[in-house]
Design a protein around this motif. Structure first.
Motif, PDB file in Angstrom:
ATOM      1  N   ARG A 171       5.755  -2.029   4.435  1.00 45.62           N
ATOM      2  CA  ARG A 171       6.482  -1.458   3.295  1.00 45.62           C
ATOM      3  C   ARG A 171       5.731  -1.717   1.994  1.00 45.62           C
ATOM      4  N   SER A 172       5.213  -2.931   1.839  1.00 39.43           N
ATOM      5  CA  SER A 172       4.463  -3.256   0.631  1.00 39.43           C
ATOM      6  C   SER A 172       3.185  -2.423   0.538  1.00 39.43           C
ATOM      7  N   ASN A 186       2.673   0.535   1.924  1.00 37.61           N
ATOM      8  CA  ASN A 186       3.041   1.919   1.650  1.00 37.61           C
ATOM      9  C   ASN A 186       3.436   2.109   0.186  1.00 37.61           C
ATOM     10  N   ALA A 187       4.148   1.137  -0.394  1.00 37.45           N
ATOM     11  CA  ALA A 187       4.533   1.234  -1.799  1.00 37.45           C
ATOM     12  C   ALA A 187       3.303   1.282  -2.701  1.00 37.45           C
ATOM     13  N   TYR A 188       2.278   0.526  -2.343  1.00 33.92           N
ATOM     14  CA  TYR A 188       1.024   0.525  -3.104  1.00 33.92           C
ATOM     15  C   TYR A 188       0.339   1.892  -3.011  1.00 33.92           C
ATOM     16  N   ILE A 189       0.283   2.440  -1.806  1.00 31.44           N
ATOM     17  CA  ILE A 189      -0.339   3.758  -1.615  1.00 31.44           C
ATOM     18  C   ILE A 189       0.449   4.835  -2.352  1.00 31.44           C
ATOM     19  N   GLN A 190       1.783   4.797  -2.238  1.00 28.83           N
ATOM     20  CA  GLN A 190       2.615   5.802  -2.892  1.00 28.83           C
ATOM     21  C   GLN A 190       2.486   5.727  -4.413  1.00 28.83           C
ATOM     22  N   ALA A 191       2.379   4.518  -4.956  1.00 32.97           N
ATOM     23  CA  ALA A 191       2.221   4.367  -6.404  1.00 32.97           C
ATOM     24  C   ALA A 191       0.897   4.972  -6.871  1.00 32.97           C
ATOM     25  N   ALA A 192      -0.147   4.803  -6.075  1.00 35.84           N
ATOM     26  CA  ALA A 192      -1.444   5.392  -6.413  1.00 35.84           C
ATOM     27  C   ALA A 192      -1.383   6.920  -6.346  1.00 35.84           C
ATOM     28  N   LEU A 193      -0.718   7.450  -5.314  1.00 39.08           N
ATOM     29  CA  LEU A 193      -0.578   8.902  -5.185  1.00 39.08           C
ATOM     30  C   LEU A 193       0.237   9.482  -6.332  1.00 39.08           C
ATOM     31  N   ASN A 194       1.254   8.744  -6.775  1.00 38.76           N
ATOM     32  CA  ASN A 194       2.072   9.220  -7.890  1.00 38.76           C
ATOM     33  C   ASN A 194       1.257   9.269  -9.179  1.00 38.76           C
ATOM     34  N   LEU A 195       0.409   8.265  -9.400  1.00 37.68           N
ATOM     35  CA  LEU A 195      -0.443   8.294 -10.592  1.00 37.68           C
ATOM     36  C   LEU A 195      -1.414   9.463 -10.524  1.00 37.68           C
ATOM     37  N   GLU A 196      -1.953   9.741  -9.347  1.00 38.93           N
ATOM     38  CA  GLU A 196      -2.844  10.899  -9.193  1.00 38.93           C
ATOM     39  C   GLU A 196      -2.105  12.197  -9.506  1.00 38.93           C
ATOM     40  N   THR A 204       2.255  -3.099 -10.558  1.00 39.08           N
ATOM     41  CA  THR A 204       3.278  -3.911  -9.886  1.00 39.08           C
ATOM     42  C   THR A 204       3.126  -3.824  -8.368  1.00 39.08           C
ATOM     43  N   ALA A 205       2.925  -2.609  -7.865  1.00 39.97           N
ATOM     44  CA  ALA A 205       2.760  -2.424  -6.419  1.00 39.97           C
ATOM     45  C   ALA A 205       1.499  -3.117  -5.919  1.00 39.97           C
ATOM     46  N   SER A 206       0.456  -3.093  -6.729  1.00 37.68           N
ATOM     47  CA  SER A 206      -0.790  -3.759  -6.357  1.00 37.68           C
ATOM     48  C   SER A 206      -0.584  -5.273  -6.261  1.00 37.68           C
ATOM     49  N   ASP A 207       0.123  -5.836  -7.233  1.00 36.48           N
ATOM     50  CA  ASP A 207       0.392  -7.280  -7.211  1.00 36.48           C
ATOM     51  C   ASP A 207       1.235  -7.666  -5.995  1.00 36.48           C
ATOM     52  N   ASN A 208       2.269  -6.851  -5.709  1.00 38.96           N
ATOM     53  CA  ASN A 208       3.137  -7.137  -4.554  1.00 38.96           C
ATOM     54  C   ASN A 208       2.356  -7.064  -3.246  1.00 38.96           C
ATOM     55  N   TRP A 209       1.505  -6.028  -3.146  1.00 39.41           N
ATOM     56  CA  TRP A 209       0.726  -5.868  -1.919  1.00 39.41           C
ATOM     57  C   TRP A 209      -0.226  -7.043  -1.703  1.00 39.41           C
ATOM     58  N   LYS A 210      -0.899  -7.453  -2.768  1.00 41.43           N
ATOM     59  CA  LYS A 210      -1.843  -8.560  -2.644  1.00 41.43           C
ATOM     60  C   LYS A 210      -1.120  -9.842  -2.226  1.00 41.43           C
ATOM     61  N   ARG A 211       0.086 -10.049  -2.771  1.00 37.62           N
ATOM     62  CA  ARG A 211       0.844 -11.245  -2.403  1.00 37.62           C
ATOM     63  C   ARG A 211       1.285 -11.196  -0.944  1.00 37.62           C
ATOM     64  N   PHE A 212       1.812 -10.028  -0.522  1.00 36.45           N
ATOM     65  CA  PHE A 212       2.255  -9.883   0.871  1.00 36.45           C
ATOM     66  C   PHE A 212       1.077  -9.975   1.833  1.00 36.45           C
ATOM     67  N   ASP A 213      -0.033  -9.362   1.465  1.00 39.53           N
ATOM     68  CA  ASP A 213      -1.199  -9.397   2.348  1.00 39.53           C
ATOM     69  C   ASP A 213      -1.751 -10.812   2.457  1.00 39.53           C
ATOM     70  N   ARG A 214      -1.674 -11.531   1.351  1.00 38.04           N
ATOM     71  CA  ARG A 214      -2.190 -12.910   1.348  1.00 38.04           C
ATOM     72  C   ARG A 214      -1.270 -13.866   2.109  1.00 38.04           C
ATOM     73  N   LYS A 238      11.571 -11.945  14.112  1.00 35.57           N
ATOM     74  CA  LYS A 238      10.986 -12.416  12.862  1.00 35.57           C
ATOM     75  C   LYS A 238       9.592 -11.829  12.656  1.00 35.57           C
ATOM     76  N   THR A 239       8.849 -11.718  13.731  1.00 37.16           N
ATOM     77  CA  THR A 239       7.501 -11.145  13.641  1.00 37.16           C
ATOM     78  C   THR A 239       7.560  -9.690  13.198  1.00 37.16           C
ATOM     79  N   ILE A 240       8.476  -8.945  13.795  1.00 36.95           N
ATOM     80  CA  ILE A 240       8.601  -7.527  13.453  1.00 36.95           C
ATOM     81  C   ILE A 240       9.091  -7.358  12.015  1.00 36.95           C
ATOM     82  N   MET A 241      10.035  -8.172  11.576  1.00 35.98           N
ATOM     83  CA  MET A 241      10.525  -8.087  10.211  1.00 35.98           C
ATOM     84  C   MET A 241       9.408  -8.384   9.210  1.00 35.98           C
ATOM     85  N   ALA A 242       8.585  -9.390   9.509  1.00 40.13           N
ATOM     86  CA  ALA A 242       7.463  -9.722   8.627  1.00 40.13           C
ATOM     87  C   ALA A 242       6.454  -8.583   8.588  1.00 40.13           C
ATOM     88  N   ALA A 243       6.184  -8.008   9.762  1.00 43.93           N
ATOM     89  CA  ALA A 243       5.253  -6.876   9.828  1.00 43.93           C
ATOM     90  C   ALA A 243       5.800  -5.671   9.084  1.00 43.93           C
TER      91      ALA A 243
END
Length: 291
Positions: A264-265, A267-277, A211-221, A254-259
């Motif tokens: 956040r997205s 970090n959530a992806y990284i934290q999810a990976a660390l939790n699985l480890e 889920t975190a991976s999907d969210n990150w890819k969407r936000f990054d895209r 608006k720029t800062i909020m988007a950034a």
């Protein structure tokens, strides 16, 4: 480290925003005092500034708390002036290429609580085997005698007699064996329950990572290019005629909020990976090599 990195980067976003909102606040007050602005503009500027201050201070407090925790962990006195030189990167493995069955197998091999239960079971099994071997019947006493006998013709004769005591009809005490067997059965049930719990944790952690991976890819895209465009627009509008301070401030917010959402997205992806480890007891990089 990942959480400190996220808080540090988020705080870096808010510092310039607070400075800008302070300028807007002072300008709004000056306009109101000069009868060029309204009280609504002044109050709105005050609220925006106070909101940014509150969020910045919250980030500062969280960052300080994480640094204090890290300092206590490594035995350092103060990390407030430290800067992270090594950045925590994104996971190196695609979560959709990880097999649940293999992850559960790895977790059961690596988890310390399962190792402890397994060793306790082996020790009990050895103790039970020793107890059963001691309960087998054995020769416990041997007696011997020599006696003289006289015959009818006054002939003397000698005979040898031996007596052997064997506890053929004495049953061993099974109470200790029963206790050990019950303890082994309890440990076996605990092992099964712990393995089931580990399997549930692995499935949940892998699901969260996907889920975190999907969210990150969407936000990054979507948010990534948007942030870059807004930053370019900010540089273009700075000092440009016809662009008021209010419009410039709103664009910067608006720029800062988007950034911030992008960070956040990530970090959530990284934290999810660390939790699985953590659940697996092994780095995902090792799993990627083993695939």
């Amino acid at each position: 480290f990942a959480e400190i990195q996220y808080l540090d980067e988020s705080l870096a976003l808010f510092e310039p925003l607070v400075n800008l909102l302070e300028t807007v606040r002072q300008t709004a007050r000056a306009r109101q005092e000069g009868s060029e602005g309204t009280s609504v503009e002044s109050v709105t500027a005050d609220l925006d500034y106070l909101e940014a201050i509150a969020e910045r201070d919250e980030l500062r407090q969280a960052l300080e708390s994480k640094r204090d925790g890290l300092a206590a962990m490594i035995g350092a006195r103060d990390l407030s002036s430290w800067k992270l030189e090594t950045r925590v990167g994104l996971p190196s493995v695609d979560p959709y290429k990880l097999e649940v069955a293999r992850l559960v197998e790895v977790a059961c091999e690596r988890r310390a609580e399962l190792d402890l239960l397994s060793w306790e079971w082996v020790a009990l099994k050895a103790e039970l085997r020793a107890e059963r071997s001691h309960s087998l019947p054995s020769l416990v006493h041997v007696e011997g005698a020599v006696q003289q006998e006289r015959g009818d013709q006054d002939d003397e004769a000698w005979s040898v007699q031996a007596a052997i005591e064997i506890p053929l009809f004495s049953l061993p005490d099974r109470r200790r064996e029963n206790v050990l067997a019950a303890q082994m059965a309890g440990l076996e049930a605990q092992l099964v329950a712990t393995r089931d719990q580990v399997a549930r944790e692995v499935k949940e952690a892998l699901g969260n990572l996907k889920t975190a991976s999907d969210n990150w890819k969407r936000f990054d895209r979507e948010a990534g290019p948007l942030v870059r465009e807004m930053r370019t627009a900010l540089k273009t509008t700075e000092g440009e005629a016809g662009i008021g301070l209010g419009l410039h401030t709103e664009l910067k917010k608006k720029t800062i909020m988007a950034a911030k959402l992008w960070l956040r997205s990530r970090n959530a992806y990284i934290q999810a990976a660390l939790n699985l480890e953590k659940v697996l007891g092994v780095d995902l990089a090792e799993m990627a090599v083993a695939q």
